[in-house]
Scaffold this motif. Structure first.
Motif, mmCIF file in Angstrom:
data_model
loop_
_atom_site.group_PDB
_atom_site.id
_atom_site.type_symbol
_atom_site.label_atom_id
_atom_site.label_comp_id
_atom_site.label_asym_id
_atom_site.label_seq_id
_atom_site.Cartn_x
_atom_site.Cartn_y
_atom_site.Cartn_z
ATOM 1 N N LYS A 159 0.811 -1.212 0.000
ATOM 2 C CA LYS A 159 0.000 0.000 0.000
ATOM 3 C C LYS A 159 0.851 1.272 0.000
ATOM 4 O O LYS A 159 1.987 1.279 0.469
ATOM 5 C CB LYS A 159 -0.933 0.001 1.210
ATOM 6 C CG LYS A 159 -1.987 -1.089 1.164
ATOM 7 C CD LYS A 159 -2.910 -0.998 2.373
ATOM 8 C CE LYS A 159 -3.987 -2.085 2.331
ATOM 9 N NZ LYS A 159 -4.889 -2.016 3.510
ATOM 10 N N ASP A 160 0.269 2.308 -0.532
ATOM 11 C CA ASP A 160 0.907 3.630 -0.547
ATOM 12 C C ASP A 160 1.325 4.005 0.876
ATOM 13 O O ASP A 160 0.532 3.935 1.811
ATOM 14 C CB ASP A 160 -0.090 4.656 -1.094
ATOM 15 C CG ASP A 160 0.475 6.058 -1.163
ATOM 16 O OD1 ASP A 160 1.688 6.206 -1.380
ATOM 17 O OD2 ASP A 160 -0.307 7.012 -0.985
ATOM 18 N N GLY A 161 2.585 4.384 1.036
ATOM 19 C CA GLY A 161 3.101 4.777 2.336
ATOM 20 C C GLY A 161 3.733 3.662 3.134
ATOM 21 O O GLY A 161 4.388 3.920 4.156
ATOM 22 N N GLU A 162 3.561 2.419 2.705
ATOM 23 C CA GLU A 162 4.149 1.300 3.440
ATOM 24 C C GLU A 162 5.677 1.412 3.452
ATOM 25 O O GLU A 162 6.316 1.553 2.412
ATOM 26 C CB GLU A 162 3.737 -0.027 2.801
ATOM 27 C CG GLU A 162 4.246 -1.256 3.527
ATOM 28 C CD GLU A 162 3.771 -2.531 2.875
ATOM 29 O OE1 GLU A 162 2.637 -2.965 3.161
ATOM 30 O OE2 GLU A 162 4.527 -3.079 2.043
ATOM 31 N N GLY A 163 6.246 1.392 4.642
ATOM 32 C CA GLY A 163 7.692 1.521 4.779
ATOM 33 C C GLY A 163 8.212 2.912 4.489
ATOM 34 O O GLY A 163 9.415 3.139 4.502
ATOM 35 N N GLY A 164 7.288 3.825 4.173
ATOM 36 C CA GLY A 164 7.676 5.184 3.817
ATOM 37 C C GLY A 164 7.712 5.441 2.324
ATOM 38 O O GLY A 164 7.956 6.582 1.886
ATOM 39 N N ASN A 168 0.827 2.804 -4.463
ATOM 40 C CA ASN A 168 0.343 1.434 -4.304
ATOM 41 C C ASN A 168 1.083 0.567 -5.326
ATOM 42 O O ASN A 168 0.987 0.793 -6.534
ATOM 43 C CB ASN A 168 -1.162 1.364 -4.558
ATOM 44 C CG ASN A 168 -1.963 2.075 -3.480
ATOM 45 O OD1 ASN A 168 -1.875 1.720 -2.306
ATOM 46 N ND2 ASN A 168 -2.732 3.089 -3.866
ATOM 47 N N LEU A 169 1.795 -0.427 -4.825
ATOM 48 C CA LEU A 169 2.650 -1.249 -5.679
ATOM 49 C C LEU A 169 2.139 -2.676 -5.695
ATOM 50 O O LEU A 169 1.990 -3.310 -4.638
ATOM 51 C CB LEU A 169 4.090 -1.219 -5.168
ATOM 52 C CG LEU A 169 5.141 -1.863 -6.072
ATOM 53 C CD1 LEU A 169 5.472 -0.944 -7.247
ATOM 54 C CD2 LEU A 169 6.412 -2.183 -5.283
ATOM 55 N N LYS A 170 1.873 -3.194 -6.902
ATOM 56 C CA LYS A 170 1.486 -4.593 -7.059
ATOM 57 C C LYS A 170 2.694 -5.382 -7.544
ATOM 58 O O LYS A 170 3.286 -5.036 -8.572
ATOM 59 C CB LYS A 170 0.340 -4.740 -8.056
ATOM 60 C CG LYS A 170 -0.193 -6.158 -8.159
ATOM 61 C CD LYS A 170 -1.320 -6.279 -9.176
ATOM 62 C CE LYS A 170 -1.901 -7.676 -9.180
ATOM 63 N NZ LYS A 170 -0.893 -8.717 -9.520
#
Length: 378
Positions: A159-164, A168-170
């Motif tokens: 998801k957007d923002g995950e880990g900074g 949104n990355l698939k």
């Protein structure tokens, strides 16, 4: 062999299975079983088997390769990667990314931050995708393939923002075991916002199948004339240096342990080999990057990749506190990693090959680990 006592080679290799006889023919396919549960989620193990009896085992936690079983020169099967007996080993603190998929950006990013399209992003960690990177996620699995190519696709939505990281990355990683004893790893990713992506696999190899406790006598050949200079934190300085007339030179096959304790800044900083080689292949085509030959078992590992860099790491921080498969303790230099990837700190190094992925683009990368044997005796 200079720096490591040869007597250690008489020990049973840490974290490896005992060899067993190879069957003449095995029905190819995929088997699935429950491997355990973590944080209320089930984790499954998949075993890929080809017609020659080679096996690749994977779990949905971290999309991790937990075992690779291949024949030696006598046809006896043995494990050639490190792993753990149970899920608790992979979720525990002693797990040093054993066999895991690494991302969203593998390796180090200086200061744990970068600026992209005028905005600064602060990451949860400066290494391997953050404190809860892809290696700690539960992936979805889908069985694919045919008789000659048994395949498993692992998928994860970051998801957007995950880990900074923005966007949104698939991500899809397809592991394919071929009838030629090849393990193909195909990476694919798309995003809805401009972001950085650099994926790799962090398997620890010891090709002896239980005959050697360290990889000191394994002969390594890396198709690279240059490497990245790094500071005391193993962050690239931006300088690209030559390997000639240094103990970092593997342009011709050399035993890993022959010069590992030499007085060289990169070896002192890393406590062994832990550096990025600038591969001769910079065109994005699939080409040979490295070859390893293990003299006791006769096994050969060839690594092919589309990536421009190869991180060569010799398990410098493995120790008896890391107890793996069969509850066997590890030792320093017990295994090596061949991490095919873009260069570390690329988001902060404009001169390095870029890791930016934009909406509408597709990130693609392929690595192949090909296993074979040499017939000559050591």
């Amino acid at each position: 062999m200079n720096s490591i006592n040869r007597s250690t080679f008489l020990l049973t290799a840490a974290l490896l299975l005992v060899s067993f006889a190879s069957p003449a023919f095995v029905k190819p396919g995929i088997t699935k079983r429950l491997f355990g549960e973590t944080a209320g989620q089930q984790v499954y193990e998949y075993i890929l088997t080809n017609t020659k009896g080679m096996q690749v085992k994977l779990i949905t936690y971290g999309a991790s390769i937990t075992d690779i079983i291949t024949p030696d020169r006598e046809g006896h099967m043995g494990s050639v990667v490190f792993g753990f007996d149970s899920l608790s080993g992979y979720t525990g603190r002693q797990n040093a990314l054993m066999g895991a998929a690494v991302g969203r950006v593998a390796n180090r990013i200086a200061g744990g931050r970068f600026t992209l399209e005028g905005k600064e992003y602060k990451l949860s960690s400066n290494i391997h995708g953050g404190s809860h990177g892809f290696d700690k996620k539960i992936w979805k699995a889908e069985e694919l393939g045919s008789v000659n190519e048994i395949a498993l696709r692992m998928s994860y939505f970051s998801k957007d923002g995950e880990g900074g990281y923005p966007g949104n990355l698939k991500v899809d990683i397809t592991y394919t075991l071929t009838s030629k004893n090849e393990l193909k790893i195909d990476y694919r990713a798309t995003t809805d916002r401009t972001t950085h992506v650099n994926l790799t696999n962090h398997s620890y190899f010891n090709l002896s199948g239980g005959m050697a406790a360290t990889v000191a006598d394994t002969e390594m050949n890396i198709l690279a004339d240059q490497y990245l200079e790094a500071d005391r934190n193993i962050i690239p300085t931006g300088k690209i240096l030559g390997v000639k007339r240094t103990p970092l030179d593997f342009t011709t096959p050399q035993p890993i342990g022959r010069r590992i304790a030499d007085d060289h800044p990169a070896l002192k900083t890393g406590n062994g080999y832990d550096l990025t080689y600038v591969l001769r292949n910079q065109g994005g085509k699939l080409k040979l990057a490295a070859t390893a030959y293990e003299p006791y078992s006769g096994r050969v590992l060839e690594a092919y990749t589309t990536e421009p860099g190869l991180v060569f790491y010799t398990g410098n921080h493995l120790n008896p506190g890391v107890t793996g498969r069969g509850q066997k303790p590890s030792v320093k230099y017990a295994a090596f990693c061949l991490e095919t990837q873009h260069y570390p700190d690329s988001p902060n190094q404009p001169a390095f090959p870029g890791t930016i992925l934009k909406p509408g683009e597709i990130y693609k990368s392929q690595t192949i680990f090909r296993f074979s044997v040499k017939n000559r005796k050591p």
